[in-house]
Design a protein around this motif. Structure first.
Motif, PDB file in Angstrom:
ATOM      1  N   LEU B  57     -17.323 -22.686 -15.101  1.00 35.82           N
ATOM      2  CA  LEU B  57     -17.173 -21.681 -16.156  1.00 35.82           C
ATOM      3  C   LEU B  57     -17.014 -22.327 -17.520  1.00 35.82           C
ATOM      4  O   LEU B  57     -17.516 -21.826 -18.520  1.00 35.82           O
ATOM      5  N   ALA B  58     -16.320 -23.473 -17.537  1.00 38.49           N
ATOM      6  CA  ALA B  58     -16.025 -24.112 -18.822  1.00 38.49           C
ATOM      7  C   ALA B  58     -17.243 -24.846 -19.376  1.00 38.49           C
ATOM      8  O   ALA B  58     -17.514 -24.787 -20.574  1.00 38.49           O
ATOM      9  N   LEU B  59     -17.997 -25.539 -18.502  1.00 40.56           N
ATOM     10  CA  LEU B  59     -19.126 -26.343 -18.984  1.00 40.56           C
ATOM     11  C   LEU B  59     -20.121 -25.558 -19.851  1.00 40.56           C
ATOM     12  O   LEU B  59     -20.455 -25.987 -20.946  1.00 40.56           O
ATOM     13  N   PRO B  60     -20.594 -24.377 -19.352  1.00 39.31           N
ATOM     14  CA  PRO B  60     -21.576 -23.642 -20.163  1.00 39.31           C
ATOM     15  C   PRO B  60     -21.018 -23.142 -21.491  1.00 39.31           C
ATOM     16  O   PRO B  60     -21.778 -22.728 -22.352  1.00 39.31           O
ATOM     17  N   GLN B  61     -19.681 -23.173 -21.640  1.00 39.64           N
ATOM     18  CA  GLN B  61     -19.097 -22.740 -22.918  1.00 39.64           C
ATOM     19  C   GLN B  61     -19.296 -23.784 -24.008  1.00 39.64           C
ATOM     20  O   GLN B  61     -19.237 -23.473 -25.192  1.00 39.64           O
ATOM     21  N   LEU B  62     -19.542 -25.033 -23.591  1.00 32.33           N
ATOM     22  CA  LEU B  62     -19.712 -26.102 -24.582  1.00 32.33           C
ATOM     23  C   LEU B  62     -20.999 -25.851 -25.374  1.00 32.33           C
ATOM     24  O   LEU B  62     -22.001 -25.421 -24.808  1.00 32.33           O
ATOM     25  N   PRO B  63     -20.967 -26.149 -26.679  1.00 31.12           N
ATOM     26  CA  PRO B  63     -22.110 -25.782 -27.524  1.00 31.12           C
ATOM     27  C   PRO B  63     -23.416 -26.454 -27.116  1.00 31.12           C
ATOM     28  O   PRO B  63     -24.480 -25.877 -27.276  1.00 31.12           O
ATOM     29  N   GLY B  64     -23.348 -27.686 -26.585  1.00 30.54           N
ATOM     30  CA  GLY B  64     -24.581 -28.398 -26.292  1.00 30.54           C
ATOM     31  C   GLY B  64     -25.068 -28.235 -24.860  1.00 30.54           C
ATOM     32  O   GLY B  64     -26.016 -28.898 -24.451  1.00 30.54           O
ATOM     33  N   TRP B  65     -24.413 -27.367 -24.092  1.00 25.39           N
ATOM     34  CA  TRP B  65     -24.731 -27.279 -22.663  1.00 25.39           C
ATOM     35  C   TRP B  65     -26.203 -26.954 -22.403  1.00 25.39           C
ATOM     36  O   TRP B  65     -26.853 -27.569 -21.578  1.00 25.39           O
ATOM     37  N   ASP B  66     -26.754 -25.975 -23.142  1.00 26.70           N
ATOM     38  CA  ASP B  66     -28.146 -25.585 -22.909  1.00 26.70           C
ATOM     39  C   ASP B  66     -29.087 -26.770 -23.061  1.00 26.70           C
ATOM     40  O   ASP B  66     -29.963 -27.006 -22.249  1.00 26.70           O
ATOM     41  N   ARG B  67     -28.844 -27.518 -24.147  1.00 27.33           N
ATOM     42  CA  ARG B  67     -29.683 -28.681 -24.454  1.00 27.33           C
ATOM     43  C   ARG B  67     -29.562 -29.732 -23.331  1.00 27.33           C
ATOM     44  O   ARG B  67     -30.534 -30.270 -22.848  1.00 27.33           O
TER      45      ARG B  67
END
Lengths: 288, 300
Positions: B57-67
């Motif tokens: 849950l926390a990882l995708p909250q990071l701004p660069g996760w998509d990249r």
């Protein structure tokens, strides 16, 4: 920002917009970017660089001729240094407002925040790579060339078939690997080395017969880095790779860089720079 | 009794009770143990689920996760890269399979040299000491560079004995046999002196004592740490890529350079895991088997 530059920009605006419309392919993202640029008229208005009021340009470590002379890109001496400075000026940053940093190849293409606005170290533009980074339009086209020790078996290569029989080495991080494997299709596995020093030792110990690199790099290495070598020739039909300035994906400066590059092209400055720095690095017999 | 899943009362009666009334207290003991195990299982499951949930849950909250996700975990590049990575990975495997018996042989030889006791053979001991000390003192990748590029230059001809991969393999054998020699030596020295004395008093020569009494016991004792070195070797074979050899890691680099997408590295990691995880599990199993055989009862 000086008045002269603004005027130049206005003059180039029309050329820029048409160039953008034609240059963009089917890629949806870049079409959007083009639409934005054409309506905004000046992509450089209020452009946000990573350090406000400064333009940070990156190149490789070490940078070598003819792209950068004496590993000092700040001087603007050398083809890529001069192109970068011309583009920077067109973007509204004079020499005093530019900073140079060095990045390794992988650091330039990895995701995450970048410490440069644009990066140039002979990055070849490909559609596949565009999914990971932004590229400007091309500023140079280099054919692939083959070099090796004077008087070696490879020196007599005249055709693609001759090349296919050789044990070929390349430096890592280049599109030359793909070129060799997919176009020359050598019978021996391609050897891929980390740097030119490893290539040199491999040549001298006869681990490989010849090396494939872009022509200017090949001419520089044979002239200055590895004694007793020569460029055997440039490979016919290989001159399709375009070098582009690299920006991080969806960088806010991309439209501005493209607009500036187009202006540098339109004014003939790019031709002047190319002639000045690259004319010695284009002559080699054609193989194949 | 245990089937209803109810949590029983805490430990009943003093510890001495377990020694007195054998039959009844064994039953209560077993019941208590089962409940403890069940409780442990529930806690372990809950904490694992909570940790995984928190991270995912926390990882995708990071701004660069998509990249990062598209660059390192692209399904398209993950599945696509295996076609290109299999053949080079077989080269890694081949190198591993060929070098490991050589390493065991050379390592054993050096270990035995370090254990010779005859004064006349002192140079052998000295050599073994020098070998293990100097070889282990230099990074493996540096040995591969020096030997893999240096030695082929002596031949000036392209033959099997002047290939980079051959000398890269030699460098790996050299480095790993130095480590393995120390493992064997530790094993040899762990065999009690009385074994030697007994063997000699039975009339065995020093050589026979070593070959038939000491080494068989020593090897059995050091199999788990040896496996540890083999797991390490299985990954380090990728270092020969610096010699220009296109093995799995280098092929992943080429794929990455072509697309600017780093997922092929993850694919290569998965391939290495396919070999190293079974090796590691085998090591763990051997360790516990050895402990069952030689150790006492486990303390909880």
């Amino acid at each position: 920002m000086s008045a002269r530059i603004s005027q130049k920009r206005l003059l180039s605006a029309l050329a820029v917009s048409s160039l953008f419309l034609t240059a963009c392919g089917s890629d949806a993202a870049s079409t959007d970017a083009a639409a934005e640029t054409t309506t905004a008229a000046d992509a450089c208005a209020g452009v946000k660089t990573i350090t406000e009021g400064k333009l940070t340009i990156a190149t490789g470590e070490p940078a070598f001729p003819p792209y950068v002379i004496d590993d000092k890109p700040e001087s603007g001496e050398g083809f890529e240094a001069a192109v970068a400075m011309a583009v920077a000026k067109e973007m509204g940053f004079d020499a005093a407002a530019t900073t140079w940093v060095r990045t390794a190849f992988d650091a330039a293409i990895a995701p995450g925040p970048k410490d440069f606005d644009f990066n140039l170290q002979q990055f070849t533009i490909t559609d596949e790579r565009k999914a990971a980074v932004d590229f400007s339009d091309g500023y140079y086209t280099a054919p692939q060339a083959i070099f090796g020790l004077k008087g070696s078996v490879a020196a007599g290569a005249k055709s693609m078939a001759d090349l296919a029989g050789l044990k070929i080495g390349v430096a890592t991080g280049t599109t030359s690997v793909t070129y060799v494997e997919e176009t020359i299709k050598p019978t021996n596995a391609v050897a891929v080395f980390n740097d030119n020093a490893a290539v040199k030792v491999a040549l001298e110990s006869k681990q490989i017969d010849a090396v494939v690199a872009d022509l200017p790099t090949a001419l520089y290495i044979t002239a200055a880095e590895i004694e007793g070598t020569q460029v055997f020739g440039q490979i016919a039909g290989s001159g399709t790779d375009q070098f582009g300035l690299l920006m991080s994906k969806d960088s806010p400066v991309t439209p501005c860089v493209n607009q500036a590059l187009a202006a540098v092209k339109a004014s003939g400055e790019l031709d002047t720079i190319t002639t000045k720095w690259m004319s010695e690095y284009t002559s080699a017999p054609v193989i194949g | 009794v245990s089937a209803d899943g109810s949590v029983p009362a805490p430990i009943a009666g003093p510890v001495t009770g377990t020694f007195a009334g054998q039959s009844s207290s064994t039953g209560r003991r077993a019941q208590f143990d089962a409940a403890e195990r069940r409780r442990g299982l529930i806690v372990a499951t809950a904490s694992t689920v909570a940790t995984i949930a928190a991270v995912s849950l926390a990882l995708p909250q990071l701004p660069g996760w998509d990249r990062v996700q598209t660059t390192f975990f692209s399904w398209k590049y993950f599945t696509g890269s295996f076609d290109d990575l299999w053949a080079p990975f077989l080269l890694n495997l081949k190198l591993f399979i060929i070098t490991s018996p050589c390493i065991l042989a050379v390592g054993m030889l050096v270990a035995v040299c370090r254990n010779v006791r005859s004064p006349a053979l002192f140079p052998l001991r000295l050599f073994a000491w020098l070998f293990t000390t100097v070889v282990r003192g230099v990074p493996v990748i540096l040995w591969i560079y020096l030997i893999g590029f240096g030695v082929p230059g002596l031949f000036q001809v392209r033959a099997w004995y002047s290939k980079g991969i051959f000398w890269g393999g030699v460098a790996l054998v050299m480095c790993y046999s130095a480590y393995v020699a120390e493992v064997f030596r530790a094993g040899i020295e762990s065999i009690h002196e009385s074994q030697r004395a007994a063997a000699r008093s039975l009339g065995l020569s020093p050589r026979q004592t070593m070959m038939t009494v000491i080494i068989p016991q020593a090897v059995r004792r050091v199999i788990p740490p040896l496996m540890n070195d083999l797991v390490s070797l299985q990954k380090d074979v990728a270092l020969v890529s610096v010699l220009g050899i296109v093995e799995a890691l280098r092929r992943a680099t080429i794929l990455k350079d072509r697309s600017f997408n780093f997922t092929p590295y993850v694919s290569a990691a998965v391939l290495f895991l396919l070999v190293s995880v079974p090796l590691t599990l085998l090591t763990d199993w051997m360790l516990s088997a050895e402990r069952r055989k030689t150790g006492g009862t486990a303390v909880r």
